[in-house]
Design an enzyme around this catalytic site. Structure first.
Site, PDB file in Angstrom:
ATOM      1  N   ASP A  69     -32.476  78.944  80.515  1.00 39.70           N
ATOM      2  CA  ASP A  69     -32.316  77.852  79.566  1.00 39.70           C
ATOM      3  C   ASP A  69     -33.129  76.685  80.106  1.00 39.70           C
ATOM      4  OD1 ASP A  69     -30.850  77.346  76.984  1.00 39.70           O
ATOM      5  OD2 ASP A  69     -30.491  75.481  78.063  1.00 39.70           O
ATOM      6  N   HIS A 175     -41.077  73.812  86.542  1.00 41.05           N
ATOM      7  CA  HIS A 175     -39.629  74.001  86.589  1.00 41.05           C
ATOM      8  C   HIS A 175     -39.290  75.500  86.690  1.00 41.05           C
ATOM      9  CE1 HIS A 175     -41.307  74.259  82.656  1.00 41.05           C
ATOM     10  NE2 HIS A 175     -40.175  74.446  82.003  1.00 41.05           N
ATOM     11  N   ARG A 176     -39.990  76.303  85.880  1.00 48.38           N
ATOM     12  CA  ARG A 176     -39.709  77.751  85.862  1.00 48.38           C
ATOM     13  C   ARG A 176     -40.177  78.412  87.167  1.00 48.38           C
ATOM     14  NH1 ARG A 176     -41.239  78.083  81.187  1.00 48.38           N
ATOM     15  NH2 ARG A 176     -39.115  77.800  80.404  1.00 48.38           N
TER      16      ARG A 176
HETATM   17  P1  ITT Z   1     -34.290  81.860  74.383  1.00 49.13           P
HETATM   18  O1  ITT Z   1     -32.968  81.122  74.185  1.00 49.13           O
HETATM   19  O2  ITT Z   1     -34.377  83.124  73.582  1.00 49.13           O
HETATM   20  O3  ITT Z   1     -34.632  82.048  75.831  1.00 49.13           O
HETATM   21  P2  ITT Z   1     -35.441  79.398  73.388  1.00 49.13           P
HETATM   22  O4  ITT Z   1     -36.853  78.960  73.113  1.00 49.13           O
HETATM   23  O5  ITT Z   1     -34.430  79.168  72.286  1.00 49.13           O
HETATM   24  O6  ITT Z   1     -35.484  80.949  73.798  1.00 49.13           O
HETATM   25  P3  ITT Z   1     -34.191  77.459  75.126  1.00 49.13           P
HETATM   26  O7  ITT Z   1     -32.943  77.277  74.306  1.00 49.13           O
HETATM   27  O8  ITT Z   1     -34.054  77.542  76.619  1.00 49.13           O
HETATM   28  O9  ITT Z   1     -34.967  78.770  74.722  1.00 49.13           O
HETATM   29  O10 ITT Z   1     -35.180  76.293  74.740  1.00 49.13           O
HETATM   30  C1  ITT Z   1     -36.240  76.018  75.560  1.00 49.13           C
HETATM   31  C2  ITT Z   1     -37.212  75.123  74.805  1.00 49.13           C
HETATM   32  O11 ITT Z   1     -37.683  74.096  75.698  1.00 49.13           O
HETATM   33  C3  ITT Z   1     -38.436  75.925  74.423  1.00 49.13           C
HETATM   34  O12 ITT Z   1     -38.283  76.476  73.129  1.00 49.13           O
HETATM   35  C4  ITT Z   1     -39.530  74.872  74.502  1.00 49.13           C
HETATM   36  O13 ITT Z   1     -39.520  74.097  73.347  1.00 49.13           O
HETATM   37  C5  ITT Z   1     -39.060  73.982  75.644  1.00 49.13           C
HETATM   38  N1  ITT Z   1     -39.637  74.426  76.922  1.00 49.13           N
HETATM   39  C6  ITT Z   1     -38.985  75.013  77.961  1.00 49.13           C
HETATM   40  N2  ITT Z   1     -39.835  75.313  78.948  1.00 49.13           N
HETATM   41  C7  ITT Z   1     -41.043  74.911  78.533  1.00 49.13           C
HETATM   42  C8  ITT Z   1     -42.327  74.971  79.112  1.00 49.13           C
HETATM   43  O14 ITT Z   1     -42.537  75.535  80.285  1.00 49.13           O
HETATM   44  N3  ITT Z   1     -43.338  74.463  78.417  1.00 49.13           N
HETATM   45  C9  ITT Z   1     -43.148  73.901  77.210  1.00 49.13           C
HETATM   46  N4  ITT Z   1     -41.983  73.826  76.572  1.00 49.13           N
HETATM   47  C10 ITT Z   1     -40.916  74.328  77.238  1.00 49.13           C
END
Ligand code: ITT
Length: 192
Positions: A69, A175-176
């Site tokens: 997340d 972060h990841r």
């Molecule tokens: P899952 O729940 O299926 O994993 P999701 O996209 O809904 O997919 P999240 O609820 O964790 O996942 O939302 C993360 C959002 O934050 C993602 O959709 C991007 O908009 C943003 N985000 C996270 N990491 C990012 C990154 O490395 N670069 C750009 N945007 C990022």
């Protein structure tokens, strides 16, 4: 090869986990390989939501399951979009979402922001590994790499947006990338 399921439908995340984990001998799987599971991400923090996703998928496949997340916190916007990063301006693409954020930031001098990532892993206990990338919000979008909010997030180490970085550059500071380092240390320590 060891198998690892990333409980995500976000192709941007899948691509980054493949880049981070496959050179280390893991085969990365994602939710597109299993039947659809409804996941209610109703936690109040990144860690809670990561655990909710990992728990929902844990018993659906016979391999290590992790969930990610993550999101973008912008100080001048009261930490928005935060845990709502994926749902922010739902139904619109990221060109539009990024444009709206830049409009909201037009007169803000405090440009500080950060990407946060919580990775959940469940074995006999629950674990969360977190990483943070500090940066600032750009004045214009730039770059086509990465995904999501990358074109408007400036990474100070490179003075470029994270969408202008190569995958390797982004993963080295992201972060990841940081959360994955902590996950890998745990997997290694426990021979997983
Ligand atoms: P899952 O729940 O299926 O994993 P999701 O996209 O809904 O997919 P999240 O609820 O964790 O996942 O939302 C993360 C959002 O934050 C993602 O959709 C991007 O908009 C943003 N985000 C996270 N990491 C990012 C990154 O490395 N670069 C750009 N945007 C990022």
């Amino acid at each position: 090869m060891k198998d690892i399921m990333i409980a995500t439908s976000n192709l941007g995340k899948v691509k980054e986990y493949k880049q981070l984990l496959e050179p280390l001998g893991y085969t990365v799987h994602s939710l597109k390989e299993i039947d659809h599971v409804d996941i209610d991400e109703n936690g109040q923090t990144f860690a809670e939501n990561a655990l909710i996703k990992a728990k929902s998928i844990k018993n659906k496949c016979d391999m290590i399951v992790i969930a990610d997340d993550s999101g973008l916190e912008i100080d001048a916007l009261n930490k928005e979009p935060g845990i709502h990063s994926a749902r922010y301006l739902a139904g619109h693409d990221y060109d539009y979402k990024n444009k709206i954020i830049l409009e909201r930031m037009k007169d803000k001098t405090d440009r500080r922001a950060r990407f946060i990532c919580a990775i959940a892993l469940i074995d006999d206990k629950q674990h969360v590994f977190e990483g943070v990338m500090e940066g600032t919000i750009a004045y214009e979008p730039a770059g086509t790499n990465g995904f999501g909010y990358d074109p408007i997030f400036v990474v100070p180490q490179f003075n470029l947006t994270s969408a202008q970085l190569t995958a390797q550059e982004k993963n080295s500071v992201s972060h990841r990338g940081q959360a994955t380092e902590k996950l890998l240390a745990y997997l290694k320590e426990h021979n997983l």
